[in-house]
Design a protein around this motif. Structure first.
Motif, mmCIF file in Angstrom:
data_model
loop_
_atom_site.group_PDB
_atom_site.id
_atom_site.type_symbol
_atom_site.label_atom_id
_atom_site.label_comp_id
_atom_site.label_asym_id
_atom_site.label_seq_id
_atom_site.Cartn_x
_atom_site.Cartn_y
_atom_site.Cartn_z
ATOM 1 N N GLY A 217 -61.018 78.583 -39.305
ATOM 2 C CA GLY A 217 -61.380 77.185 -39.111
ATOM 3 C C GLY A 217 -62.870 76.940 -39.121
ATOM 4 O O GLY A 217 -63.326 75.849 -39.481
ATOM 5 N N ALA A 218 -63.651 77.953 -38.729
ATOM 6 C CA ALA A 218 -65.106 77.801 -38.674
ATOM 7 C C ALA A 218 -65.781 78.035 -40.016
ATOM 8 O O ALA A 218 -66.963 77.701 -40.178
ATOM 9 C CB ALA A 218 -65.686 78.754 -37.632
ATOM 10 N N VAL A 219 -65.065 78.608 -40.985
ATOM 11 C CA VAL A 219 -65.688 78.974 -42.264
ATOM 12 C C VAL A 219 -66.372 77.793 -42.955
ATOM 13 O O VAL A 219 -67.535 77.898 -43.373
ATOM 14 C CB VAL A 219 -64.652 79.646 -43.192
ATOM 15 C CG1 VAL A 219 -65.149 79.664 -44.643
ATOM 16 C CG2 VAL A 219 -64.385 81.068 -42.734
ATOM 17 N N PRO A 220 -65.716 76.630 -43.117
ATOM 18 C CA PRO A 220 -66.402 75.521 -43.806
ATOM 19 C C PRO A 220 -67.690 75.101 -43.099
ATOM 20 O O PRO A 220 -68.695 74.800 -43.763
ATOM 21 C CB PRO A 220 -65.357 74.394 -43.782
ATOM 22 C CG PRO A 220 -64.051 75.085 -43.663
ATOM 23 C CD PRO A 220 -64.313 76.275 -42.793
ATOM 24 N N TRP A 221 -67.674 75.069 -41.777
ATOM 25 C CA TRP A 221 -68.857 74.655 -41.023
ATOM 26 C C TRP A 221 -69.983 75.667 -41.189
ATOM 27 O O TRP A 221 -71.148 75.293 -41.356
ATOM 28 C CB TRP A 221 -68.485 74.508 -39.545
ATOM 29 C CG TRP A 221 -69.409 73.645 -38.741
ATOM 30 C CD1 TRP A 221 -69.374 72.289 -38.628
ATOM 31 C CD2 TRP A 221 -70.504 74.073 -37.928
ATOM 32 N NE1 TRP A 221 -70.370 71.843 -37.789
ATOM 33 C CE2 TRP A 221 -71.079 72.911 -37.343
ATOM 34 C CE3 TRP A 221 -71.048 75.314 -37.626
ATOM 35 C CZ2 TRP A 221 -72.174 72.967 -36.484
ATOM 36 C CZ3 TRP A 221 -72.151 75.368 -36.767
ATOM 37 C CH2 TRP A 221 -72.697 74.211 -36.205
ATOM 38 N N VAL A 222 -69.636 76.948 -41.173
ATOM 39 C CA VAL A 222 -70.652 78.003 -41.320
ATOM 40 C C VAL A 222 -71.206 78.018 -42.741
ATOM 41 O O VAL A 222 -72.421 78.126 -42.944
ATOM 42 C CB VAL A 222 -70.053 79.375 -40.943
ATOM 43 C CG1 VAL A 222 -71.044 80.492 -41.243
ATOM 44 C CG2 VAL A 222 -69.663 79.400 -39.469
ATOM 45 N N VAL A 223 -70.328 77.897 -43.728
ATOM 46 C CA VAL A 223 -70.794 77.879 -45.120
ATOM 47 C C VAL A 223 -71.723 76.693 -45.362
ATOM 48 O O VAL A 223 -72.776 76.816 -45.991
ATOM 49 C CB VAL A 223 -69.585 77.836 -46.084
ATOM 50 C CG1 VAL A 223 -70.048 77.556 -47.510
ATOM 51 C CG2 VAL A 223 -68.816 79.147 -46.017
ATOM 52 N N GLU A 224 -71.341 75.531 -44.841
ATOM 53 C CA GLU A 224 -72.183 74.347 -44.997
ATOM 54 C C GLU A 224 -73.516 74.515 -44.285
ATOM 55 O O GLU A 224 -74.532 73.956 -44.718
ATOM 56 C CB GLU A 224 -71.441 73.125 -44.443
ATOM 57 C CG GLU A 224 -72.112 71.798 -44.766
ATOM 58 C CD GLU A 224 -71.321 70.612 -44.257
ATOM 59 O OE1 GLU A 224 -71.231 69.617 -44.991
ATOM 60 O OE2 GLU A 224 -70.796 70.682 -43.134
ATOM 61 N N ALA A 225 -73.526 75.286 -43.204
ATOM 62 C CA ALA A 225 -74.785 75.545 -42.504
ATOM 63 C C ALA A 225 -75.785 76.221 -43.425
ATOM 64 O O ALA A 225 -76.988 75.909 -43.413
ATOM 65 C CB ALA A 225 -74.537 76.404 -41.268
ATOM 66 N N TYR A 226 -75.306 77.134 -44.262
ATOM 67 C CA TYR A 226 -76.202 77.859 -45.170
ATOM 68 C C TYR A 226 -76.508 77.079 -46.444
ATOM 69 O O TYR A 226 -77.587 77.223 -47.025
ATOM 70 C CB TYR A 226 -75.591 79.220 -45.517
ATOM 71 C CG TYR A 226 -75.661 80.200 -44.372
ATOM 72 C CD1 TYR A 226 -76.842 80.902 -44.095
ATOM 73 C CD2 TYR A 226 -74.564 80.409 -43.545
ATOM 74 C CE1 TYR A 226 -76.910 81.784 -43.028
ATOM 75 C CE2 TYR A 226 -74.626 81.297 -42.484
ATOM 76 C CZ TYR A 226 -75.805 81.985 -42.225
ATOM 77 O OH TYR A 226 -75.880 82.853 -41.164
ATOM 78 N N THR A 227 -75.564 76.235 -46.872
ATOM 79 C CA THR A 227 -75.790 75.503 -48.117
ATOM 80 C C THR A 227 -76.571 74.209 -47.926
ATOM 81 O O THR A 227 -77.212 73.731 -48.856
ATOM 82 C CB THR A 227 -74.450 75.174 -48.792
ATOM 83 O OG1 THR A 227 -73.639 74.406 -47.891
ATOM 84 C CG2 THR A 227 -73.714 76.451 -49.180
ATOM 85 N N SER A 228 -76.532 73.634 -46.701
ATOM 86 C CA SER A 228 -77.130 72.311 -46.504
ATOM 87 C C SER A 228 -78.107 72.210 -45.350
ATOM 88 O O SER A 228 -78.827 71.209 -45.249
ATOM 89 C CB SER A 228 -76.021 71.271 -46.288
ATOM 90 O OG SER A 228 -75.111 71.255 -47.370
ATOM 91 N N TYR A 229 -78.136 73.209 -44.468
ATOM 92 C CA TYR A 229 -78.952 73.066 -43.260
ATOM 93 C C TYR A 229 -79.952 74.193 -43.059
ATOM 94 O O TYR A 229 -80.650 74.213 -42.053
ATOM 95 C CB TYR A 229 -78.051 72.960 -42.021
ATOM 96 C CG TYR A 229 -77.193 71.723 -42.013
ATOM 97 C CD1 TYR A 229 -77.646 70.525 -41.486
ATOM 98 C CD2 TYR A 229 -75.913 71.740 -42.565
ATOM 99 C CE1 TYR A 229 -76.868 69.386 -41.492
ATOM 100 C CE2 TYR A 229 -75.117 70.610 -42.578
ATOM 101 C CZ TYR A 229 -75.599 69.432 -42.042
ATOM 102 O OH TYR A 229 -74.822 68.296 -42.057
ATOM 103 N N GLY A 230 -80.001 75.146 -43.970
ATOM 104 C CA GLY A 230 -80.976 76.230 -43.849
ATOM 105 C C GLY A 230 -80.527 77.404 -43.014
ATOM 106 O O GLY A 230 -81.350 78.214 -42.588
ATOM 107 N N GLY A 231 -79.225 77.503 -42.725
ATOM 108 C CA GLY A 231 -78.719 78.644 -41.982
ATOM 109 C C GLY A 231 -77.972 78.230 -40.732
ATOM 110 O O GLY A 231 -78.091 77.098 -40.246
ATOM 111 N N LEU A 232 -77.185 79.179 -40.195
ATOM 112 C CA LEU A 232 -76.366 78.889 -39.037
ATOM 113 C C LEU A 232 -77.215 78.604 -37.802
ATOM 114 O O LEU A 232 -76.946 77.655 -37.051
ATOM 115 C CB LEU A 232 -75.415 80.056 -38.761
ATOM 116 C CG LEU A 232 -74.451 79.892 -37.591
ATOM 117 C CD1 LEU A 232 -73.566 78.667 -37.786
ATOM 118 C CD2 LEU A 232 -73.593 81.154 -37.432
ATOM 119 N N ALA A 233 -78.246 79.423 -37.582
ATOM 120 C CA ALA A 233 -79.091 79.220 -36.401
ATOM 121 C C ALA A 233 -79.788 77.868 -36.450
ATOM 122 O O ALA A 233 -79.900 77.166 -35.429
ATOM 123 C CB ALA A 233 -80.114 80.347 -36.288
#
Length: 496
Positions: A217-233
């Motif tokens: 369930g977390a995969v889309p949110w984590v992937v979007e973190a790297y593609t649109s926000y500069g990383g998970l952190a």
């Protein structure tokens, strides 16, 4: 819990008993659906958050800025309708029907564990809350997290010996995480811990599928973190900034005040003007304790206790780590606590009917229930009325902007820019605040190619790039602050 329960887990009811009485659950779900269609759907408009979610898959405008804390789950849920129509009524009806079916499905999962009469009362208690009826047809994730949590907790006792229950458990945890990653985590933790003390639940594959559901369930949110926000952190940090007021807080009093009909109490420094709206909230802990005692005596403590512990896990972050409140935050906890509350309600009802003055006791309980429902629906009038004023307010503004030449493709910025942009059919961007997806120079440049409306509080000076533009006072619905729109000259100039 008896010695045999400790060895094998809770005994399910007899198969014939589990199959009977399904009409009660269907009746509860049907009444819940009808209440939404009659009270919470007609004439309402999409709010700020709803406009963001719907615009991602269609609706009336290009995608609005999707801030770091948001997750895509509810957008996927509404996509089958929003992708084909911008009708708010169609979206509302679709979600009302779907939420009624979801309530029925979530209660149905519990039939091997609890008597149907307990489930019917639990469903009625949960569906009777104003916050449940209000959010049933709304494009918000919290009610759907509640249904997912109810399903997950109901499937755990059977997951060790039933492959379908095991798969359903993983899917329920994944769905809640897809809707709200934090809720998915706080749901998974007590489920993982519960698999340890009861031997019948202690199987390696049970914690494995719970963990797998959480990560899936977390995969889309984590992937979007790297593609649109500069990383998970970076996304986590930004999400914390946007949500604000995070730390150690005692927000119980904020949630109590919000029960008077405030859909968001931030900051929640309002007076507690209507204490009667929270009477049920103070009775809930007593009802839960009474329900646990009743379930223990009936030999079905384990699943009811699991629901109670999971509800506490889901509620704790909102009660003690956020400095503001929204009634929808606690919907997953309310759904789970409705189970022990129903056990308690049935115990009281049975005791009243067996008492020497049973007519008086039964009548008193009936009056208390009727008064509770009357309070809930009296409170519901306020949020529904505000939602209807949202539609009136922003439909009027959109009509006025269209008359000024602000038509798609166009751009809106400034005060209330997301709902104004959505109702007008324009893109919505802001150079500061949660958005920050464009600069003022970028807005000035965009004004040379598309109509741009800068919306500010009435009488307020606009940004420097718009100070020479003609201003128009926008129509205002009672209860809303007046606004001015500065429209780029290229829009208002005659053609040619």
């Amino acid at each position: 819990m008896t010695t045999s329960e400790a060895r094998t887990g809770p005994h399910p009811p007899a198969p014939a008993r589990a199959r009977s009485g399904g009409w009660l659950l269907a009746a509860v779900a049907a009444v819940f659906t009808l209440a939404q269609l009659a009270l919470a759907v007609p004439g309402t408009g999409l709010g700020w958050d709803e406009a963001v979610y719907v615009s991602q898959v269609g609706g009336n405008a290009p995608p609005a800025f999707f801030s770091a804390p948001r997750a895509r789950g509810v957008t996927y849920l509404v996509a089958p309708v929003a992708a084909f129509t911008a009708s708010t009524t169609a979206i509302r009806v679709y979600l009302a029907l779907l939420s009624g079916a979801a309530l029925l499905g979530a209660l149905w999962v519990w039939r091997p564990l609890l008597p149907v009469r307990v489930l019917a009362v639990a469903g009625a208690l949960f569906a009777g809350l104003w916050v449940t009826v209000f959010y049933g047809p709304r494009v918000m994730p919290n009610l759907w997290c509640a249904f997912g949590a109810l399903v997950a907790v109901g499937l755990l006792p059977r997951a060790a010996r039933d492959r379908r229950a095991l798969a359903g458990l993983a899917a329920a945890v994944a769905a809640v995480t897809l809707l709200r990653p934090a809720d998915g985590l706080w749901l998974a933790l007590p489920l993982l811990a519960a698999a340890l003390p009861v031997p019948a639940w202690r199987r390696p594959r049970v914690p494995a599928v719970i963990t797998a559901g959480l990560f899936l369930g977390a995969v889309p949110w984590v992937v979007e973190a790297y593609t649109s926000y500069g990383g998970l952190a970076v996304r986590l940090h930004r999400a914390g900034e946007i949500q604000g007021s995070m730390g150690w807080y005692f927000s119980v009093d904020d949630h109590v005040r919000a029960l008077a009909g405030r859909t968001l109490c931030r900051p929640c420094d309002i007076a507690w003007a209507h204490p009667w709206t929270a009477f049920w909230w103070f009775l809930l802990p007593c009802a839960v304790l009474g329900g646990l005692a009743a379930a223990r005596r009936a030999g079905r403590l384990a699943p009811v206790l699991l629901a109670t512990v999971t509800a506490a896990s889901l509620a704790a972050p909102y009660l003690f780590t956020l400095g503001y409140a929204a009634p929808r935050f606690l919907l997953p906890a309310y759904a789970l606590l409705a189970l022990p509350a129903a056990e308690c309600a049935l115990l009281l009802w049975t005791a009243a009917r067996r008492s020497a003055r049973r007519r008086l006791a039964t009548g008193l309980l009936a009056v208390l229930l009727a008064a509770h429902l009357a309070v809930q629906y009296a409170v519901l009038i306020g949020p529904v009325g505000h939602s209807r004023s949202v539609r009136t307010q922003f439909t009027g503004i959109a009509t006025a902007l269209h008359g000024l030449g602000v038509r798609p493709p166009c751009l809106v910025t400034g005060r209330e820019y997301v709902p104004i942009g959505y109702f007008t059919g324009c893109s919505s961007r802001q150079p500061h605040g949660h958005d920050g997806s464009i600069t003022e120079a970028g807005l000035a440049a965009a004004a040379r190619t598309v109509p741009l409306a800068v919306v500010v509080p009435a009488g307020r000076t606009p940004p420097a790039y718009a100070r020479g533009w003609p201003a128009t006072r926008l129509p205002t619905t009672p209860g809303w602050a007046p606004l001015d729109a500065y429209v780029s000259p290229a829009t208002t100039a005659p053609a040619g």
